[in-house]
Design a protein around this motif. Structure first.
Motif, PDB file in Angstrom:
ATOM      1  N   VAL A   8     -19.043  27.869  18.385  1.00  0.00           N
ATOM      2  CA  VAL A   8     -18.630  26.617  17.758  1.00  0.00           C
ATOM      3  C   VAL A   8     -17.720  25.861  18.735  1.00  0.00           C
ATOM      4  O   VAL A   8     -17.864  24.654  18.945  1.00  0.00           O
ATOM      5  CB  VAL A   8     -17.881  26.867  16.431  1.00  0.00           C
ATOM      6  N   LEU A   9     -16.799  26.600  19.356  1.00  0.00           N
ATOM      7  CA  LEU A   9     -15.892  25.995  20.336  1.00  0.00           C
ATOM      8  C   LEU A   9     -16.657  25.522  21.575  1.00  0.00           C
ATOM      9  O   LEU A   9     -16.351  24.479  22.139  1.00  0.00           O
ATOM     10  CB  LEU A   9     -14.814  27.006  20.741  1.00  0.00           C
ATOM     11  N   ALA A 144     -30.630  38.414  16.772  1.00  0.00           N
ATOM     12  CA  ALA A 144     -29.699  37.890  15.765  1.00  0.00           C
ATOM     13  C   ALA A 144     -28.503  37.221  16.432  1.00  0.00           C
ATOM     14  O   ALA A 144     -28.029  36.172  15.984  1.00  0.00           O
ATOM     15  CB  ALA A 144     -29.230  39.016  14.849  1.00  0.00           C
ATOM     16  N   SER A 145     -28.009  37.803  17.521  1.00  0.00           N
ATOM     17  CA  SER A 145     -26.874  37.215  18.245  1.00  0.00           C
ATOM     18  C   SER A 145     -27.241  35.853  18.813  1.00  0.00           C
ATOM     19  O   SER A 145     -26.428  34.923  18.819  1.00  0.00           O
ATOM     20  CB  SER A 145     -26.429  38.154  19.372  1.00  0.00           C
ATOM     21  N   PHE A 151     -26.561  28.513  16.123  1.00  0.00           N
ATOM     22  CA  PHE A 151     -25.965  27.818  14.982  1.00  0.00           C
ATOM     23  C   PHE A 151     -24.513  27.461  15.258  1.00  0.00           C
ATOM     24  O   PHE A 151     -24.013  26.419  14.809  1.00  0.00           O
ATOM     25  CB  PHE A 151     -26.071  28.669  13.711  1.00  0.00           C
ATOM     26  N   GLY A 152     -23.820  28.314  16.006  1.00  0.00           N
ATOM     27  CA  GLY A 152     -22.434  28.028  16.359  1.00  0.00           C
ATOM     28  C   GLY A 152     -22.319  26.765  17.207  1.00  0.00           C
ATOM     29  O   GLY A 152     -21.470  25.901  16.948  1.00  0.00           O
ATOM     30  N   ILE A 153     -23.175  26.642  18.213  1.00  0.00           N
ATOM     31  CA  ILE A 153     -23.150  25.463  19.084  1.00  0.00           C
ATOM     32  C   ILE A 153     -23.522  24.200  18.305  1.00  0.00           C
ATOM     33  O   ILE A 153     -22.888  23.149  18.455  1.00  0.00           O
ATOM     34  CB  ILE A 153     -24.092  25.662  20.285  1.00  0.00           C
ATOM     35  N   LEU A 154     -24.540  24.290  17.457  1.00  0.00           N
ATOM     36  CA  LEU A 154     -24.926  23.132  16.644  1.00  0.00           C
ATOM     37  C   LEU A 154     -23.797  22.711  15.702  1.00  0.00           C
ATOM     38  O   LEU A 154     -23.570  21.521  15.488  1.00  0.00           O
ATOM     39  CB  LEU A 154     -26.194  23.451  15.853  1.00  0.00           C
ATOM     40  N   THR A 155     -23.079  23.691  15.160  1.00  0.00           N
ATOM     41  CA  THR A 155     -21.941  23.384  14.283  1.00  0.00           C
ATOM     42  C   THR A 155     -20.854  22.667  15.061  1.00  0.00           C
ATOM     43  O   THR A 155     -20.259  21.696  14.584  1.00  0.00           O
ATOM     44  CB  THR A 155     -21.363  24.675  13.668  1.00  0.00           C
TER      45      THR A 155
END
Length: 210
Positions: A8-9, A144-145, A151-155
């Motif tokens: 996400v960061l 899965a990782s 999804f973290g980057i898109l968030t």
């Protein structure tokens, strides 16, 4: 959860520098409001999601080839020159002041985001960011990782877009038509600059083959 928050960061940090998508989002946000600016961001994220799937399937190996990247620089420059011309030529058009009804189609704005996102810079970004993860993504235990990281980057990108457009929407309330017009012209000049940068990268790559 640690992997998700980490990426996400990463997504937020990568989205912070001013790029072609940011310029187009800001322009549309000032001219037509929050949702039109966000439509550009969603257009960009649509390409991002397609690239994530393609990279997972092995596209990274193809995009890493120099003779594949060279024509992409020209294509990307062409798209950006087109958007720059449109931004300057129509700087005084499609401006909707606060409180007025927006007539411009959200779908058309979304397509602008798609055009900006289909550029070598965006493709190289995804290859570089997912490079470390892709090495292990073909094994079932690590898939899965990879998905969590994606999804973290898109968030992170989504949080950046919402934050940016919230600021733009607030600023728009105190801007008149002339100020918004000149913002559109400046945005066009910046997009023209990005297009020239793509041509420069094309020139450098061509020199390697001569």
């Amino acid at each position: 959860m640690d992997v998700y928050l980490k990426f996400v960061l990463v997504g937020f940090s990568i989205a912070l520098p001013v790029g072609a998508i940011t310029v187009e989002m800001t322009k549309q946000g000032l001219k037509n409001g929050f949702f039109h600016g966000w439509a550009v961001g969603i257009g960009g994220m649509t390409v991002d999601m397609l690239l994530i799937f393609a990279l997972y399937m092995g596209l990274a190996k193809i995009l890493s080839l120099s003779y594949v990247q060279i024509p992409l620089w020209i294509i990307g420059a062409g798209f950006l020159f087109m958007l720059a011309y449109d931004s300057i030529k129509n700087a005084d058009k499609d401006i909707t002041l606060v409180g007025k009804k927006v007539n411009k189609s959200l779908f058309k704005t979304y397509l602008n985001g798609l055009l900006v996102a289909i550029s070598p810079g965006n493709l190289v970004f995804w290859v570089s960011v997912f490079g470390a993860v892709l090495a292990d993504s073909y094994t079932q235990t690590k898939s899965a990782s990879f998905i969590i990281a994606a999804f973290g980057i898109l968030t992170g990108i989504l949080l950046h877009d919402i934050g940016l457009l919230s600021i733009v929407s607030t600023t728009r309330k105190v801007m008149n038509r002339k100020m918004i017009k000149w913002t559109s012209i400046i945005a066009g000049i910046l997009l023209f600059g990005f297009a020239c940068y793509f041509l420069y990268e094309f020139y450098l790559d061509i020199q390697l083959f001569l």
